[in-house]
Design a protein around this motif. Structure first.
Motif, short mmCIF file in Angstrom:
data_model
loop_
_atom_site.label_atom_id
_atom_site.label_comp_id
_atom_site.label_asym_id
_atom_site.label_seq_id
_atom_site.Cartn_x
_atom_site.Cartn_y
_atom_site.Cartn_z
N LEU A 40 0.81 -1.22 0.00
CA LEU A 40 0.00 0.00 0.00
C LEU A 40 0.84 1.27 0.00
O LEU A 40 0.30 2.36 0.05
N ASP A 41 2.19 1.11 -0.04
CA ASP A 41 3.01 2.33 -0.02
C ASP A 41 3.81 2.53 -1.30
O ASP A 41 4.83 3.19 -1.31
N ASN A 42 3.31 2.01 -2.43
CA ASN A 42 3.94 2.29 -3.72
C ASN A 42 3.69 3.74 -4.15
O ASN A 42 4.43 4.27 -4.97
N ILE A 43 2.64 4.34 -3.61
CA ILE A 43 2.30 5.71 -3.99
C ILE A 43 2.02 6.54 -2.74
O ILE A 43 1.67 6.00 -1.69
N PHE A 62 10.63 2.62 -7.76
CA PHE A 62 10.57 2.22 -9.17
C PHE A 62 9.52 1.12 -9.32
O PHE A 62 9.49 0.16 -8.55
N ILE A 63 8.65 1.27 -10.33
CA ILE A 63 7.61 0.28 -10.60
C ILE A 63 7.77 -0.16 -12.05
O ILE A 63 7.68 0.67 -12.97
N GLN A 64 8.02 -1.44 -12.25
CA GLN A 64 8.22 -1.97 -13.60
C GLN A 64 6.91 -1.99 -14.38
O GLN A 64 5.83 -2.08 -13.80
N SER A 182 3.77 1.41 -18.24
CA SER A 182 5.13 1.80 -18.63
C SER A 182 5.97 1.84 -17.35
O SER A 182 5.42 1.76 -16.25
N GLU A 183 7.27 1.94 -17.50
CA GLU A 183 8.11 2.06 -16.32
C GLU A 183 7.80 3.37 -15.60
O GLU A 183 7.60 4.40 -16.24
N ILE A 184 7.74 3.29 -14.27
CA ILE A 184 7.44 4.47 -13.46
C ILE A 184 8.60 4.67 -12.49
O ILE A 184 8.96 3.75 -11.74
N LYS A 185 9.21 5.86 -12.54
CA LYS A 185 10.36 6.15 -11.67
C LYS A 185 9.88 6.76 -10.35
O LYS A 185 8.78 7.34 -10.28
N GLU A 189 4.42 11.14 -11.29
CA GLU A 189 3.00 11.17 -10.96
C GLU A 189 2.31 9.99 -11.64
O GLU A 189 2.57 9.68 -12.80
N ILE A 190 1.42 9.33 -10.90
CA ILE A 190 0.65 8.20 -11.43
C ILE A 190 -0.55 8.77 -12.18
O ILE A 190 -1.32 9.55 -11.63
N ILE A 191 -0.71 8.35 -13.44
CA ILE A 191 -1.75 8.91 -14.31
C ILE A 191 -2.51 7.77 -14.98
O ILE A 191 -1.92 6.81 -15.46
#
Length: 202
Positions: A40-43, A62-64, A182-185, A189-191
């Motif tokens: 629950l703490d990815n964002i 980082f989220i693959q 897509s890769e998220i660094k 911002e999560i969109i």
């Protein structure tokens, strides 16, 4: 906390208290967490980079691509009209204020955070610690929404039920999962893309 799913859990809460009941239900084995645990703490919330959007959700790590971003259990509202707001009127005989159902003045803010289909009265409203802050951008989404297949929320049979079925369901049973497309660094911002109908309505 959500409403208990069974009468026995409700009865137990009356006997020992809701705090003790929640504590007992929150303790899980490591095996259970390996199979069903959700991070629950990815964002985390922050100020959105999108003009006039207010708050947004940002990656903490980082989220693959194709990886889990977050989860939102869904509260269901069978009749979206309960979110309508009406002008007040004073009853001349009793001097009491009542709602004037012939004079709608708007809708409650919660509607902005719910998902629905234009020809249905049913709304699905996500509730979670970070996912409600995920904003829309149709040009550059990095995340998509899918139905959760977690056994806790995977009540697939509900998908075939009429809206009236939900009138007497007083617990959650559906959830959305947010998955990276897509890769998220860290710090991105999560969109998601809410779709053209949302964009037109906005």
């Amino acid at each position: 906390a959500a409403i208990p799913k069974s009468w026995s859990t409700t009865k137990h809460a009356f006997e020992v208290g809701i705090q003790q009941t929640e504590l007992e239900q929150s303790i899980r084995s490591l095996d259970y967490l390996d199979n069903h645990g959700k991070c629950l703490d990815n964002i985390q919330p922050g100020t959105s980079n999108i003009p006039h959007a207010g708050r947004g959700a940002f990656a903490t790590r980082f989220i693959q691509k194709d990886s889990y971003v977050g989860i939102s259990p869904l509260a269901h509202i069978p009749d979206r009209d309960v979110l309508n707001m009406y002008a007040d009127q004073v009853d001349p005989e009793t001097d009491e204020e009542t709602r004037n159902f012939s004079q709608p003045i708007g809708q409650q803010l919660l509607l902005n955070y719910c998902f629905g289909y234009r020809s249905s009265s049913l709304l699905l409203c996500p509730y979670s610690s970070g996912t409600p802050f995920i904003n829309h951008n149709s040009k550059s989404p990095n995340t998509k929404i899918i139905w959760s297949n977690d056994p806790i929320y995977n009540t697939a049979s509900w998908m075939d039920e009429p809206v009236s079925f939900f009138d007497n369901i007083w617990h959650g049973g559906l959830a959305f999962e947010y998955v990276a497309i897509s890769e998220i660094k860290p710090g991105d911002e999560i969109i998601v893309d809410y779709g053209p109908e949302w964009e037109e309505a906005w």
